[in-house]
Design a protein around this motif. Structure first.
Motif, PDB file in Angstrom:
ATOM      1  N   PHE A  31       7.185 -18.010 -18.830  1.00 14.13           N
ATOM      2  CA  PHE A  31       7.534 -17.697 -20.543  1.00 14.13           C
ATOM      3  C   PHE A  31       8.338 -16.814 -21.453  1.00 14.13           C
ATOM      4  O   PHE A  31       9.437 -17.566 -22.546  1.00 14.13           O
ATOM      5  N   PRO A  32       9.002 -15.648 -20.508  1.00 17.49           N
ATOM      6  CA  PRO A  32       9.353 -14.730 -21.016  1.00 17.49           C
ATOM      7  C   PRO A  32      11.289 -15.676 -21.464  1.00 17.49           C
ATOM      8  O   PRO A  32      11.619 -15.085 -22.161  1.00 17.49           O
ATOM      9  N   ALA A  33      11.422 -16.497 -20.320  1.00 20.45           N
ATOM     10  CA  ALA A  33      12.162 -16.632 -20.058  1.00 20.45           C
ATOM     11  C   ALA A  33      12.960 -18.299 -21.474  1.00 20.45           C
ATOM     12  O   ALA A  33      13.639 -18.087 -21.972  1.00 20.45           O
ATOM     13  N   TYR A  34      11.339 -18.446 -22.056  1.00 25.07           N
ATOM     14  CA  TYR A  34      11.521 -19.660 -23.036  1.00 25.07           C
ATOM     15  C   TYR A  34      11.164 -19.238 -23.815  1.00 25.07           C
ATOM     16  O   TYR A  34      12.309 -19.271 -25.097  1.00 25.07           O
ATOM     17  N   TRP A  35      10.631 -17.747 -24.157  1.00 30.81           N
ATOM     18  CA  TRP A  35      10.806 -17.444 -25.161  1.00 30.81           C
ATOM     19  C   TRP A  35      12.100 -16.692 -26.068  1.00 30.81           C
ATOM     20  O   TRP A  35      12.714 -16.201 -27.332  1.00 30.81           O
ATOM     21  N   GLU A  36      12.945 -16.522 -25.038  1.00 26.60           N
ATOM     22  CA  GLU A  36      14.522 -15.937 -25.193  1.00 26.60           C
ATOM     23  C   GLU A  36      14.605 -17.241 -25.641  1.00 26.60           C
ATOM     24  O   GLU A  36      16.112 -16.676 -26.609  1.00 26.60           O
ATOM     25  N   THR A  37      14.968 -18.294 -24.891  1.00 26.35           N
ATOM     26  CA  THR A  37      15.665 -19.045 -25.487  1.00 26.35           C
ATOM     27  C   THR A  37      15.434 -20.459 -26.875  1.00 26.35           C
ATOM     28  O   THR A  37      15.900 -20.102 -27.215  1.00 26.35           O
ATOM     29  N   ILE A  38      14.839 -20.087 -27.109  1.00 29.89           N
ATOM     30  CA  ILE A  38      14.053 -20.472 -28.415  1.00 29.89           C
ATOM     31  C   ILE A  38      14.106 -19.722 -29.688  1.00 29.89           C
ATOM     32  O   ILE A  38      13.675 -19.922 -30.539  1.00 29.89           O
ATOM     33  N   THR A  39      14.147 -18.269 -29.604  1.00 25.88           N
ATOM     34  CA  THR A  39      14.392 -17.362 -30.478  1.00 25.88           C
ATOM     35  C   THR A  39      15.537 -16.536 -30.569  1.00 25.88           C
ATOM     36  O   THR A  39      16.009 -16.284 -31.206  1.00 25.88           O
ATOM     37  N   GLY A  40      16.650 -17.079 -29.500  1.00 30.18           N
ATOM     38  CA  GLY A  40      17.862 -16.253 -29.605  1.00 30.18           C
ATOM     39  C   GLY A  40      18.165 -17.461 -30.040  1.00 30.18           C
ATOM     40  O   GLY A  40      18.510 -18.569 -30.615  1.00 30.18           O
ATOM     41  N   ASP A  41      19.573 -16.831 -30.686  1.00 25.11           N
ATOM     42  CA  ASP A  41      20.808 -17.770 -31.025  1.00 25.11           C
ATOM     43  C   ASP A  41      22.038 -18.522 -30.359  1.00 25.11           C
ATOM     44  O   ASP A  41      23.073 -18.977 -30.745  1.00 25.11           O
ATOM     45  N   GLY A  42      21.636 -18.127 -29.506  1.00 27.35           N
ATOM     46  CA  GLY A  42      22.744 -18.900 -28.128  1.00 27.35           C
ATOM     47  C   GLY A  42      24.412 -18.362 -28.002  1.00 27.35           C
ATOM     48  O   GLY A  42      24.677 -18.701 -27.155  1.00 27.35           O
ATOM     49  N   ASN A  43      24.478 -17.180 -28.972  1.00 26.62           N
ATOM     50  CA  ASN A  43      25.558 -15.788 -28.818  1.00 26.62           C
ATOM     51  C   ASN A  43      25.416 -14.729 -28.259  1.00 26.62           C
ATOM     52  O   ASN A  43      25.080 -14.113 -28.780  1.00 26.62           O
ATOM     53  N   GLU A  44      25.853 -14.476 -27.372  1.00 30.74           N
ATOM     54  CA  GLU A  44      25.163 -12.798 -26.226  1.00 30.74           C
ATOM     55  C   GLU A  44      26.398 -12.111 -27.506  1.00 30.74           C
ATOM     56  O   GLU A  44      25.643 -11.028 -26.888  1.00 30.74           O
ATOM     57  N   LEU A  45      26.873 -12.432 -28.093  1.00 31.39           N
ATOM     58  CA  LEU A  45      27.796 -11.480 -28.351  1.00 31.39           C
ATOM     59  C   LEU A  45      26.972 -10.512 -29.372  1.00 31.39           C
ATOM     60  O   LEU A  45      27.935  -9.972 -30.474  1.00 31.39           O
ATOM     61  N   THR A  46      25.764 -11.123 -30.371  1.00 34.10           N
ATOM     62  CA  THR A  46      25.155 -10.881 -31.497  1.00 34.10           C
ATOM     63  C   THR A  46      23.780 -10.734 -31.051  1.00 34.10           C
ATOM     64  O   THR A  46      23.484 -11.568 -30.373  1.00 34.10           O
ATOM     65  N   PRO A  47      23.077 -10.190 -31.772  1.00 35.69           N
ATOM     66  CA  PRO A  47      21.804 -10.118 -31.654  1.00 35.69           C
ATOM     67  C   PRO A  47      21.131 -10.498 -32.496  1.00 35.69           C
ATOM     68  O   PRO A  47      21.217 -11.615 -33.351  1.00 35.69           O
ATOM     69  N   ASP A  48      20.035 -11.311 -31.782  1.00 35.97           N
ATOM     70  CA  ASP A  48      18.767 -12.050 -31.494  1.00 35.97           C
ATOM     71  C   ASP A  48      18.359 -11.600 -33.059  1.00 35.97           C
ATOM     72  O   ASP A  48      17.417 -11.023 -32.294  1.00 35.97           O
ATOM     73  N   LYS A  49      18.285 -11.833 -33.823  1.00 27.11           N
ATOM     74  CA  LYS A  49      16.879 -11.156 -34.593  1.00 27.11           C
ATOM     75  C   LYS A  49      15.893 -12.736 -35.681  1.00 27.11           C
ATOM     76  O   LYS A  49      16.499 -13.970 -35.336  1.00 27.11           O
ATOM     77  N   ILE A  50      14.563 -12.542 -35.216  1.00 33.19           N
ATOM     78  CA  ILE A  50      13.902 -13.890 -35.519  1.00 33.19           C
ATOM     79  C   ILE A  50      13.351 -12.835 -36.914  1.00 33.19           C
ATOM     80  O   ILE A  50      12.986 -11.649 -37.060  1.00 33.19           O
ATOM     81  N   HIS A  51      12.722 -13.640 -37.459  1.00 35.31           N
ATOM     82  CA  HIS A  51      12.186 -13.294 -39.654  1.00 35.31           C
ATOM     83  C   HIS A  51      10.073 -13.442 -39.430  1.00 35.31           C
ATOM     84  O   HIS A  51       9.880 -14.329 -38.485  1.00 35.31           O
ATOM     85  N   PHE A  52       9.333 -12.364 -38.946  1.00 32.23           N
ATOM     86  CA  PHE A  52       7.992 -12.615 -39.131  1.00 32.23           C
ATOM     87  C   PHE A  52       7.240 -11.757 -39.909  1.00 32.23           C
ATOM     88  O   PHE A  52       7.531 -10.506 -39.885  1.00 32.23           O
ATOM     89  N   PHE A  57      12.752  -8.618 -36.953  1.00 32.30           N
ATOM     90  CA  PHE A  57      13.055  -8.198 -35.450  1.00 32.30           C
ATOM     91  C   PHE A  57      13.989  -8.803 -34.338  1.00 32.30           C
ATOM     92  O   PHE A  57      14.369 -10.052 -35.155  1.00 32.30           O
ATOM     93  N   ASN A  58      14.331  -7.886 -33.744  1.00 29.95           N
ATOM     94  CA  ASN A  58      14.941  -8.165 -32.610  1.00 29.95           C
ATOM     95  C   ASN A  58      13.836  -8.742 -31.992  1.00 29.95           C
ATOM     96  O   ASN A  58      12.227  -8.949 -31.766  1.00 29.95           O
ATOM     97  N   ASN A  59      14.069  -9.983 -31.805  1.00 35.47           N
ATOM     98  CA  ASN A  59      13.332 -11.238 -31.292  1.00 35.47           C
ATOM     99  C   ASN A  59      12.566 -10.701 -29.835  1.00 35.47           C
ATOM    100  O   ASN A  59      11.342 -10.662 -29.432  1.00 35.47           O
ATOM    101  N   THR A  60      12.569  -9.881 -28.399  1.00 34.90           N
ATOM    102  CA  THR A  60      12.885  -9.149 -27.419  1.00 34.90           C
ATOM    103  C   THR A  60      11.756  -8.277 -27.984  1.00 34.90           C
ATOM    104  O   THR A  60      10.403  -7.656 -27.621  1.00 34.90           O
ATOM    105  N   SER A  61      12.054  -7.711 -28.886  1.00 35.15           N
ATOM    106  CA  SER A  61      11.249  -6.657 -29.405  1.00 35.15           C
ATOM    107  C   SER A  61       9.990  -7.040 -30.059  1.00 35.15           C
ATOM    108  O   SER A  61       8.594  -6.046 -29.774  1.00 35.15           O
ATOM    109  N   LEU A  62      10.200  -7.997 -30.954  1.00 34.38           N
ATOM    110  CA  LEU A  62       8.424  -8.527 -31.620  1.00 34.38           C
ATOM    111  C   LEU A  62       7.804  -9.363 -30.274  1.00 34.38           C
ATOM    112  O   LEU A  62       6.582  -8.743 -30.181  1.00 34.38           O
ATOM    113  N   TYR A  63       8.625  -9.188 -29.422  1.00 31.04           N
ATOM    114  CA  TYR A  63       7.792 -10.021 -27.821  1.00 31.04           C
ATOM    115  C   TYR A  63       6.630  -8.864 -27.370  1.00 31.04           C
ATOM    116  O   TYR A  63       5.708  -8.572 -27.207  1.00 31.04           O
TER     117      TYR A  63
END
Length: 439
Positions: A31-52, A57-63
């Motif tokens: 599940f943690p790997a799935y969360w990172e996959t569907i909430t990330g942007d696929g670009n390791e050079l940019t932070p993964d941000k999501i709106h909630f 939030f940073n996607n891992t922070s929200l988790y």
């Protein structure tokens, strides 16, 4: 008191077989790997941000925030649930309710996709609540079915059942994760089937203890249940002020366990998002941690017999500090170094948990009120998890990097180590145990 028949003991242990699937599949691996996959942007050079809820939030922070919130509820409700388990004769019904809540929430995660983030977070919180709350009632059955001299053995039996059951289900789930052609769906249905299987496994095997475990004995008047648990915690707190070594140990436990539990809960996301470890390698590493944890616990137990519990715990914390430094410096994409880190973490993971619990039991005063003391220990642990997970998420959110959050964990470990050293200086006149036996 005599130990219950083998049929009842085995039925009790089967709940560990049932619920450990949640701990491995949902908490630690897929599940943690799935969360990172569907909430990330696929670009390791940019932070993964999501709106909630109108905030970014940073996607891992929200988790991490979601898990911290779940553990906060568990910490607040744990004394009440413990009191209900002690004072009412219907704890099997409460156990059934919470395991049903948790297992159905796991099944519901099958429908968690990119378009329904709120639903996914809600189900994740409910699964966590169901798991930890059901354990309150499950654990309270142990004194009912086991004579004092058999409790260690039967408790270990439950642990071994849980390990075997979770690994078997994990292997089944990996078939779907590694061979997506079985389902042929680009919307990660092959991975989401793992969540469905986890819920079915948990609920299905839990029916064995629910049918076979005996009806609990009513111990006190039911009207006391709403206040008794919190009153007992207050009483334990007052007793701690008269036992310096136990008070100091609990303070050290609070800090180093804060870091230990955060590492265990955040490791998968750290490996996936920060270190860019592929999902299959990540899962192998988590399984490696479990395999190493058992011999590690045995070795650390032998070490404690040679140098004392407190000093052995200090050795464990020092190794944990080294692990955090190694994890902070570990370069991205380096799978083999990640395996080395996983091995080192696994070695001290089981040992520090088992040794902490046994040290607490050894330092407790001679009392029949062990339930209250361990309820206090449990609440201390859960509050530490809340602070640890929130800190990890908050630092990640404001800095954009989980590596910076790892530095906070090192701070917690250092504080715990300093307090363990302070514990060594405390007077110890407990039970008939001499000081050198545990320090």
């Amino acid at each position: 008191m005599q130990t219950a028949p083998k049929k009842i003991v085995n039925a009790w242990a089967m709940y560990d077989w049932a619920n450990s699937s949640y701990n491995l599949v949902i908490t630690s691996t897929i599940f943690p790997a799935y969360w990172e996959t569907i909430t990330g942007d696929g670009n390791e050079l940019t932070p993964d941000k999501i709106h909630f809820l109108g905030k970014e939030f940073n996607n891992t922070s929200l988790y991490n925030y979601a898990l911290a919130f779940a553990f906060l509820i568990v910490a607040i409700s744990s004394p009440l649930l413990s009191s209900i388990a002690d004072t009412r004769g219907n704890k099997k019904k409460f156990m059934a309710f919470f395991l049903t809540l948790g297992s159905f929430a796991c099944c519901g995660l099958f429908f968690f996709t990119k378009g329904n983030l709120g639903m996914g977070l809600g189900l994740m919180i409910l699964a966590c609540l169901g798991f930890w709350s059901s354990l309150v009632f499950y654990n309270s059955y142990l004194p009912d079915i086991a004579a004092p001299e058999d409790r260690d053995k039967i408790s270990a039996k439950g642990f071994s059942y849980g390990y075997m059951g979770s690994v078997i289900l994990q292997i089944i789930c990996l078939i779907f994760v590694f061979f997506p052609s079985i389902t042929g769906d680009e919307n990660y249905r092959n991975i989401r089937i793992s969540f469905l299987l986890t819920g079915i496994w948990w609920f299905g095997f839990a029916q064995i203890p629910l049918r076979i475990l005996p009806k609990p004995v009513l111990q006190n008047k039911p009207k006391q249940a709403l206040t008794a648990g919190y009153a007992e915690l207050k009483k334990v707190w007052k007793q701690l002020t008269t036992i310096p070594i136990l008070k100091r140990f609990l303070a050290s436990f609070f800090f180093y366990n804060m870091a230990v539990q955060t590492v265990m809960l955040a490791a998968a996301l750290y490996g996936k998002s920060e270190l860019q470890i592929p999902t299959d390698n990540l899962i192998i590493a988590i399984i490696l941690i479990q395999l190493v944890a058992i011999p590690g616990a045995i070795i650390i137990s032998k070490l404690s017999n040679r140098i004392g519990n407190i000093k052995a715990l200090m050795v464990c914390v020092i190794i944990w500090i080294g692990n955090c430094i190694y994890g902070y410096l570990l370069p991205a994409h380096d799978v083999y170094q990640f395996y080395i880190l996983a091995t080192a973490v696994g070695f001290v993971m089981g040992g520090i948990q088992s040794l902490s619990r046994s040290t607490y039991a050894k330092l407790m005063p001679a009392t029949k009120d062990t339930t209250s003391f361990f309820s206090f220990y449990d609440v201390t642990e859960k509050i530490a998890i809340v602070i640890g997970m929130f800190s990890f998420g908050y630092i990640t959110d404001i800095t954009g990097s989980q590596r910076n959050a790892v530095l906070a964990l090192i701070t917690f470990f250092i504080l715990g180590l300093a307090l363990l050293f302070y514990t060594l200086k405390a007077p110890a006149k407990l039970k008939s145990v001499e000081k050198h036996e545990f320090v």
